[in-house]
Design a protein around this motif. Sequence first.
Motif, mmCIF file in Angstrom:
data_model
loop_
_atom_site.group_PDB
_atom_site.id
_atom_site.type_symbol
_atom_site.label_atom_id
_atom_site.label_comp_id
_atom_site.label_asym_id
_atom_site.label_seq_id
_atom_site.Cartn_x
_atom_site.Cartn_y
_atom_site.Cartn_z
ATOM 1 N N GLU A 19 92.720 65.501 29.199
ATOM 2 C CA GLU A 19 93.008 64.594 28.175
ATOM 3 C C GLU A 19 92.561 65.121 26.868
ATOM 4 O OE1 GLU A 19 92.082 59.890 27.108
ATOM 5 O OE2 GLU A 19 90.827 60.903 28.595
ATOM 6 N N LEU A 20 91.328 65.682 26.568
ATOM 7 C CA LEU A 20 90.978 66.136 25.253
ATOM 8 C C LEU A 20 91.817 67.135 24.644
ATOM 9 C CD1 LEU A 20 87.162 66.089 25.870
ATOM 10 C CD2 LEU A 20 88.721 64.468 24.440
ATOM 11 N N THR A 21 92.291 68.044 25.580
ATOM 12 C CA THR A 21 93.228 69.015 25.469
ATOM 13 C C THR A 21 94.470 68.479 24.980
ATOM 14 O OG1 THR A 21 92.043 70.740 26.596
ATOM 15 C CG2 THR A 21 94.245 71.434 26.255
ATOM 16 N N THR A 22 94.925 67.833 25.813
ATOM 17 C CA THR A 22 96.285 67.112 25.481
ATOM 18 C C THR A 22 96.456 66.462 24.005
ATOM 19 O OG1 THR A 22 96.986 66.483 27.661
ATOM 20 C CG2 THR A 22 97.958 65.564 26.094
ATOM 21 N N ASN A 23 95.194 65.679 23.655
ATOM 22 C CA ASN A 23 94.953 65.040 22.429
ATOM 23 C C ASN A 23 95.103 65.948 21.387
ATOM 24 O OD1 ASN A 23 94.952 62.832 23.837
ATOM 25 N ND2 ASN A 23 92.785 62.346 23.393
ATOM 26 N N LEU A 24 94.382 67.311 21.354
ATOM 27 C CA LEU A 24 94.451 68.249 20.571
ATOM 28 C C LEU A 24 95.925 68.802 20.244
ATOM 29 C CD1 LEU A 24 91.295 70.279 21.263
ATOM 30 C CD2 LEU A 24 91.652 68.840 19.107
ATOM 31 N N ILE A 25 96.767 68.906 21.445
ATOM 32 C CA ILE A 25 98.042 69.616 21.145
ATOM 33 C C ILE A 25 98.814 68.782 20.486
ATOM 34 C CG2 ILE A 25 99.913 70.193 22.417
ATOM 35 C CD1 ILE A 25 97.796 71.328 24.869
ATOM 36 N N ILE A 26 98.773 67.324 20.812
ATOM 37 C CA ILE A 26 99.602 66.452 20.218
ATOM 38 C C ILE A 26 99.347 66.369 18.902
ATOM 39 C CG2 ILE A 26 100.152 63.789 20.125
ATOM 40 C CD1 ILE A 26 99.686 63.871 23.061
ATOM 41 N N ALA A 27 98.066 66.231 18.500
ATOM 42 C CA ALA A 27 97.637 66.267 17.048
ATOM 43 C C ALA A 27 98.148 67.522 16.181
ATOM 44 C CB ALA A 27 96.086 66.026 16.861
ATOM 45 N N ALA A 28 98.033 68.592 17.012
ATOM 46 C CA ALA A 28 98.456 69.714 16.105
ATOM 47 C C ALA A 28 99.962 69.733 15.929
ATOM 48 C CB ALA A 28 98.239 71.032 17.120
ATOM 49 N N SER A 29 100.752 69.227 17.190
ATOM 50 C CA SER A 29 102.145 69.176 17.004
ATOM 51 C C SER A 29 102.741 68.367 15.841
ATOM 52 C CB SER A 29 102.807 69.045 18.276
ATOM 53 O OG SER A 29 102.323 69.857 19.472
ATOM 54 N N ASN A 30 101.746 67.219 15.745
ATOM 55 C CA ASN A 30 102.293 66.432 14.686
ATOM 56 C C ASN A 30 102.011 66.547 13.316
ATOM 57 O OD1 ASN A 30 103.524 64.585 16.419
ATOM 58 N ND2 ASN A 30 101.741 63.596 17.185
ATOM 59 N N SER A 31 101.176 67.698 13.168
ATOM 60 C CA SER A 31 100.644 68.068 11.870
ATOM 61 C C SER A 31 101.404 69.094 11.426
ATOM 62 C CB SER A 31 99.185 68.600 11.812
ATOM 63 O OG SER A 31 98.713 68.820 10.666
ATOM 64 N N ASP A 32 101.639 69.179 9.914
ATOM 65 C CA ASP A 32 102.272 70.065 9.222
ATOM 66 C C ASP A 32 101.450 71.374 8.753
ATOM 67 O OD1 ASP A 32 104.750 68.854 9.194
ATOM 68 O OD2 ASP A 32 104.378 67.639 7.285
ATOM 69 N N GLU A 33 100.367 71.217 8.874
ATOM 70 C CA GLU A 33 99.000 72.328 8.472
ATOM 71 C C GLU A 33 98.121 72.307 9.756
ATOM 72 O OE1 GLU A 33 97.327 70.907 4.894
ATOM 73 O OE2 GLU A 33 99.265 70.652 3.850
ATOM 74 N N ARG A 34 97.243 73.156 9.585
ATOM 75 C CA ARG A 34 96.267 73.394 10.470
ATOM 76 C C ARG A 34 95.161 72.159 10.650
ATOM 77 N NH1 ARG A 34 94.077 79.489 10.722
ATOM 78 N NH2 ARG A 34 92.654 78.254 12.260
ATOM 79 N N LEU A 35 94.641 71.785 11.670
ATOM 80 C CA LEU A 35 93.778 70.734 11.875
ATOM 81 C C LEU A 35 92.472 71.309 11.232
ATOM 82 C CD1 LEU A 35 94.614 69.352 15.478
ATOM 83 C CD2 LEU A 35 95.214 68.148 13.090
ATOM 84 N N SER A 36 91.805 70.291 10.464
ATOM 85 C CA SER A 36 90.487 70.749 9.953
ATOM 86 C C SER A 36 89.446 70.509 10.969
ATOM 87 C CB SER A 36 90.111 69.892 8.807
ATOM 88 O OG SER A 36 90.039 68.599 9.062
ATOM 89 N N THR A 37 88.445 71.065 10.752
ATOM 90 C CA THR A 37 87.344 71.148 11.670
ATOM 91 C C THR A 37 86.863 69.588 12.130
ATOM 92 O OG1 THR A 37 86.501 73.168 11.151
ATOM 93 C CG2 THR A 37 84.981 71.799 12.392
#
Length: 48
Positions: A19-37
Motif C-alpha cells: 500500500e505504501l509503495t502504491t501510494n508513492l507510485i501514484i504520487a510520483a506519477s501525478n507530480s510534474d517534479e520529483r517528490l521532496s523528502t
Amino acid sequence: MADQFDVTLEDGDLLTEVELTTNLIIAASNSDERLSTEEIDRILGVLH
C-alpha cells in the motif's frame, strides 16, 4: 479430503508495504517534479 493447495495466505506487513509503495507510485506519477523528502515522508506517514 482437504486440498493441500487451498491455503489462505495473508501477511499484514506485506500488505502495508504494498500500500505504501502504491501510494508513492501514484504520487510520483501525478507530480510534474520529483517528490521532496518532506512529501515522501508525508505519504509514508513518517513523523519527525
